[in-house]
Design an enzyme around this catalytic site. Structure first.
Site, PDB file in Angstrom:
ATOM      1  N   ASN A 425       2.521  -3.428  -0.365  1.00 46.60           N
ATOM      2  CA  ASN A 425       1.553  -2.567  -1.258  1.00 46.60           C
ATOM      3  C   ASN A 425       0.278  -3.683  -1.896  1.00 46.60           C
ATOM      4  O   ASN A 425       0.405  -4.338  -2.771  1.00 46.60           O
ATOM      5  CB  ASN A 425       2.862  -1.908  -2.152  1.00 46.60           C
ATOM      6  CG  ASN A 425       1.468  -1.793  -3.168  1.00 46.60           C
ATOM      7  OD1 ASN A 425       0.880   0.031  -2.693  1.00 46.60           O
ATOM      8  ND2 ASN A 425       1.005  -2.580  -4.123  1.00 46.60           N
ATOM      9  N   GLU A 426      -1.081  -3.452  -0.988  1.00 45.45           N
ATOM     10  CA  GLU A 426      -1.521  -3.429  -1.273  1.00 45.45           C
ATOM     11  C   GLU A 426      -1.527  -5.670  -1.279  1.00 45.45           C
ATOM     12  O   GLU A 426      -3.157  -6.447  -1.646  1.00 45.45           O
ATOM     13  CB  GLU A 426      -1.960  -3.255  -3.239  1.00 45.45           C
ATOM     14  CG  GLU A 426      -2.153  -1.885  -3.520  1.00 45.45           C
ATOM     15  CD  GLU A 426      -2.504  -1.596  -4.404  1.00 45.45           C
ATOM     16  OE1 GLU A 426      -3.025  -0.165  -4.252  1.00 45.45           O
ATOM     17  OE2 GLU A 426      -2.681  -2.233  -5.162  1.00 45.45           O
ATOM     18  N   ASP A 427      -1.070  -6.566  -0.615  1.00 44.05           N
ATOM     19  CA  ASP A 427      -0.985  -8.024  -0.856  1.00 44.05           C
ATOM     20  C   ASP A 427      -2.380  -8.014  -0.147  1.00 44.05           C
ATOM     21  O   ASP A 427      -3.356  -9.198  -0.222  1.00 44.05           O
ATOM     22  CB  ASP A 427       0.312  -8.305  -0.269  1.00 44.05           C
ATOM     23  CG  ASP A 427       1.019  -8.239  -1.320  1.00 44.05           C
ATOM     24  OD1 ASP A 427       0.642  -7.865  -2.329  1.00 44.05           O
ATOM     25  OD2 ASP A 427       2.158  -8.904  -0.995  1.00 44.05           O
TER      26      ASP A 427
END
Length: 833
Positions: A425-427
């Protein structure tokens, strides 16, 4: 030969703080975590009430010891194992004083061979849980740098514990530990360690091939019998194989599994059985429910536009995904019962959701969660549990993440609901925004590992390979968001559309949501307060029951939240500062914002070759704490106003209005002599697989209820797309105009929508136009003047309304069912009341 026997070790447990001389206290219920046991013994106050969570942070930095004794009355088994389905997180396991194992991953099952180590009487099983928070800090110090991150604490990046336990922008910091999943003693001569059923469906859907593969622990020479049963329970095929081999079953004209709204959810059963020396000697048996469906992620060019599509196609039917994101349903995980899982997922199904994203800051969910999604037809976008930061790279963490991925992919992969695995998630977005050494065109893995963002190797090599090996038919997506020339590219892949809430608020009011689309919007949202009854249940001091109290401020989990909500309120609504008014208005703010978003994006699902937006997943469905958050349903399972507007916007057939107001000067110099014309385009969306044939009615009203114009026409909306209904309204007026549209079929209203001039704060609403008739649980509502956002409620009553937050116009009678209303006093409020 011994059949498999599982003896739960669920009784006799006791616990204590390990660094004290205090006596052990009994564990009330097992599995458990330290906070639950401390709560039971009244050693800590309820963290969901008042400011209590701030006062119990010490719990997460202490060691905790769990212990039980058990007798063993079994025979000398060929294989005797202790099985730990989940330990949170850094634990040392001892049996009769002998250290057996140290654990460091909350997401793994641990199996320990104790053959010859278990006594007949009084075995002592002891588990010492260290503070994962302190271990993470020590690991971070040893590596010589602090991890970059969003939310929680930087040390979370070094350990494999639920990230959101460190605190998030919707929930508190509550660092649990303990045996959070079952523990049991297992004896066997042979056991089925894995049963995988690969489902291949012929492109024309005429037949399916089910390939079953079995892995055995113990006596690998024993044959395995495989039987396939159809959804009615009738046996349709059987075969026998050896360990590590596979067999294939062909099923002609299969009953196909579809997501909710597109068809039924029939489930076949595949039963694997190990038999001993004779046919009635069953050594072990395992059953998997299987849904037969052809699932694809389609990324192809769009006619006349840049970029590519991003939509799921099930059984050759393109699916418009509409749903929510899922966070852990309780901070204290063992408290989340099967019944509570069902209640949450039925809330999703009731509101017409067909997809849930299991978010990468929580956990790989319980088996029952995926079982229920199979039954309900809810597709699952499954993240790996990595998110919002730059993870370090070392051998221990690399092995742990890979083991975790293999275990959980194998555990979950037979479920037809799971249609996507996602690396994080969103890395990737984090790496871009923090200007880390990330060049998506550089495919040299050695460069990745030597950069200041080595975590790329986890997502684009390790997890990719795990999925390629174990679930080759299920697509793997590097990150959410990810695609195109940068991670949040609106023309490729999925996006997180946060320009309304997270930044740029003066530039992007929520009315601009339709312009902030992507090919697939996997996150977006607007915060609101929990329901008033929920607030009163969790705040004991009446002096704290106002919007800016210390307690209410503590429920804003990000420091800018109070200002952000205030900005949107002042831009859009007249409201009072009483808690009742503030709760209602923030929930209306959320409801309006989500309506603008999901309606606007759904209009972009325009049929084959024009799938400009293929889905919207609201952040978020649920809460685990009474916070001011983005959830549609608060932590006490009370529906917010946005739940109802989302339910209507996710209906199979909807009608929409696109309003524009044009001001035309009558000469080139005047600022006064100006003609004001309201223009409205009417459109419809039909997500069923059949054409919609019906009637369209449109009405224009003044605020005092005067009917200004009306029209009626026959309309047709093609299957599985939005359609411009070629109905345009032009009306010259200097006064506010309310536009109402309804779709009817055989005289019954199928869909309705009312469009209001913006901003709503400028409207002077007429009062006392509402009439209600109550018969049992049915409430019939009518009005003499236009009414915005009518909320029905009962003070302190557990009444569930099937619809709410209603927009009303004269002549359009609406009916609401109020389950549990009885003789309780019905009340209501609306904008301007």
């Amino acid at each position: 030969m011994a059949r498999l026997v599982r003896v739960p070790l669920s009784t006799g447990w006791q616990f204590k703080q390990a660094d004290t001389k205090e006596e052990f206290l009994p564990v009330h219920k097992f599995p458990t975590t330290n906070h639950l046991d401390l709560l039971y013994h009244k050693k800590i106050p309820d963290p969901t009430k008042d400011l209590n969570s701030d006062n119990i942070q010490w719990v997460g930095e202490k060691p905790w010891q769990y212990q039980t004794t058990f007798d063993y009355d079994g025979d000398d088994a060929e294989n005797l194992f202790l099985v730990f389905e989940g330990l949170d997180t850094h634990a040392s396991i001892s049996l009769n004083g002998e250290l057996l194992l140290k654990t460091d991953n909350m997401f793994l099952e641990y199996r320990v061979d104790v053959t010859g180590k278990v006594k007949k009487l009084k075995n002592v099983l002891d588990i010492l849980f260290e503070s994962t928070f302190l271990i993470g800090k020590e690991l971070e110090k040893a590596q010589g740098f602090k991890n970059l991150f969003w939310n929680g604490d930087s040390s979370r990046m070094n350990v494999r514990k639920i990230p959101c336990h460190y605190g998030w922008d919707w929930g508190p910091t509550l660092l649990t530990c303990g045996p959070w999943r079952p523990i049991y003693l297992e004896t066997f001569s042979a056991r089925i360690s894995d049963l995988f059923v690969d489902v291949e469906v012929e492109d024309a859907l005429g037949y399916a091939l089910l390939t079953a593969k079995v892995e055995i622990d113990g006596d690998e020479s024993l044959p395995v019998e495989l039987i396939v049963f159809d959804p009615s329970g009738s046996k349709i095929s059987a075969s026998t194989i050896q360990n590590g081999s596979q067999c294939q079953f062909k099923i002609d004209k299969p009953e196909l599994w579809y997501p909710r709204g597109y068809g039924a959810q029939p489930l076949y059963s595949v039963v694997a059985t190990i038999r001993g020396n004779h046919s009635d000697n069953i050594m072990d048996s395992k059953t998997h429910k299987v849904g037969i469906r052809l699932s694809e992620l389609v990324q192809r060019p769009i006619s006349g536009q840049n970029g590519t599509t991003f939509f799921f196609r099930i059984n050759n039917v393109p699916i418009y995904a509409q749903g929510t994101n899922w966070i852990p349903g309780d901070t204290f995980l063992p408290r989340l019962s099967t019944q509570r899982y069902r209640e949450w997922l039925e809330l999703a199904a009731e509101s017409n959701q067909n997809m849930i994203r299991v978010w990468g800051g929580g956990l790989y969910e319980e088996d029952i969660f995926y079982d229920m999604c199979d039954e309900l037809g809810i597709l699952i976008w499954q993240d790996f549990m990595l998110g919002c930061g730059s993870y370090p790279m070392n051998d221990d963490l690399l092995k742990s993440i890979k083991d975790e991925a293999v275990y959980n992919v194998k555990r979950i992969r037979n479920h037809p609901c799971v249609v996507l695995w996602c690396g994080n998630n969103e890395d990737h977005m984090f790496a871009e925004l923090h200007h880390l050494e990330y060049d998506q065109n550089d495919q040299d893995e050695e460069h990745w590992l030597k950069s200041n963002w080595p975590a790329r190797f986890y997502y684009e090599r390790v997890l990719k390979d795990v999925c390629s090996d174990l679930v080759p038919r299920t697509p793997y997506h590097f990150s959410s968001p990810w695609g195109g020339t940068y991670s949040n590219d609106p023309l490729v892949g999925d996006i997180h559309s946060w320009r309304v809430w997270m930044a740029d608020q003066p530039r992007y009011p929520y009315q601009k949501y339709p312009e902030l689309s992507g090919r697939f919007v996997s996150e977006f949202g607007m915060k609101s307060y929990p329901s008033l009854d929920t607030i009163k249940d969790h705040v004991s001091d009446p002096n704290e029951l106002y919007p800016q109290s210390k307690t209410m401020d503590s429920w804003h989990m990000a420091p800018e939240d109070q200002r952000t909500i205030s900005l949107y309120l002042v831009d859009n609504f007249k409201h009072e500062m009483s808690l009742e008014s503030y709760v209602y208005t923030t929930q209306l703010l959320q409801a309006e914002a989500m309506s603008y978003a999901v309606r606007g994006w759904r209009r972009l699902w325009k049929g084959p070759g024009h799938e400009e937006c293929a889905g919207s997943l609201i952040w978020q469905l649920n809460d685990c704490f009474p916070a001011v958050s983005w959830s549609l349903v608060d932590s006490d399972m009370r529906r917010k106003l946005a739940y109802y507007t989302t339910k209507r916007n996710y209906e199979p057939v909807i009608v929409g209005i696109d309003r524009q107001t044009e001001n035309t000067p009558k000469n080139e110099f005047t600022h006064v002599d100006v003609e004001k014309v309201v223009k409205a385009e009417i459109w419809g969306s039909n997500l069923t697989v059949e054409p919609f044939e019906g009637e369209l009615e449109t009405y224009l009203y003044a605020l005092d209820g005067k009917l200004l114009s009306e029209s009626k026409s026959s309309v047709s909306i093609a299957p599985n797309r939005s359609t411009d209904l070629k109905h345009k309204i032009l009306h010259e007026s200097q006064e506010p105009i309310i536009v109402s549209a309804r779709l009817l079929k055989d005289g019954k209203v199928i869909a309705r929508f009312v469009d209001w001039p913006q901003p709503l704060k400028h409207l002077a609403f007429e009062q006392n136009g509402i009439e209600t008739v109550i018969k049992g649980e049915k409430i019939t509502i009518s009005t003499k003047v236009p009414v915005k956002a009518l909320e029905l409620f009962v003070d302190g009553g557990n009444v569930v309304f099937d619809d709410n937050c209603l927009d009303l116009v004269p002549g359009d009678v609406q009916t609401v069912t109020a389950k549990g209303l009885g003789d309780k006093k019905l009340q209501w409020r609306h904008l301007g009341s």
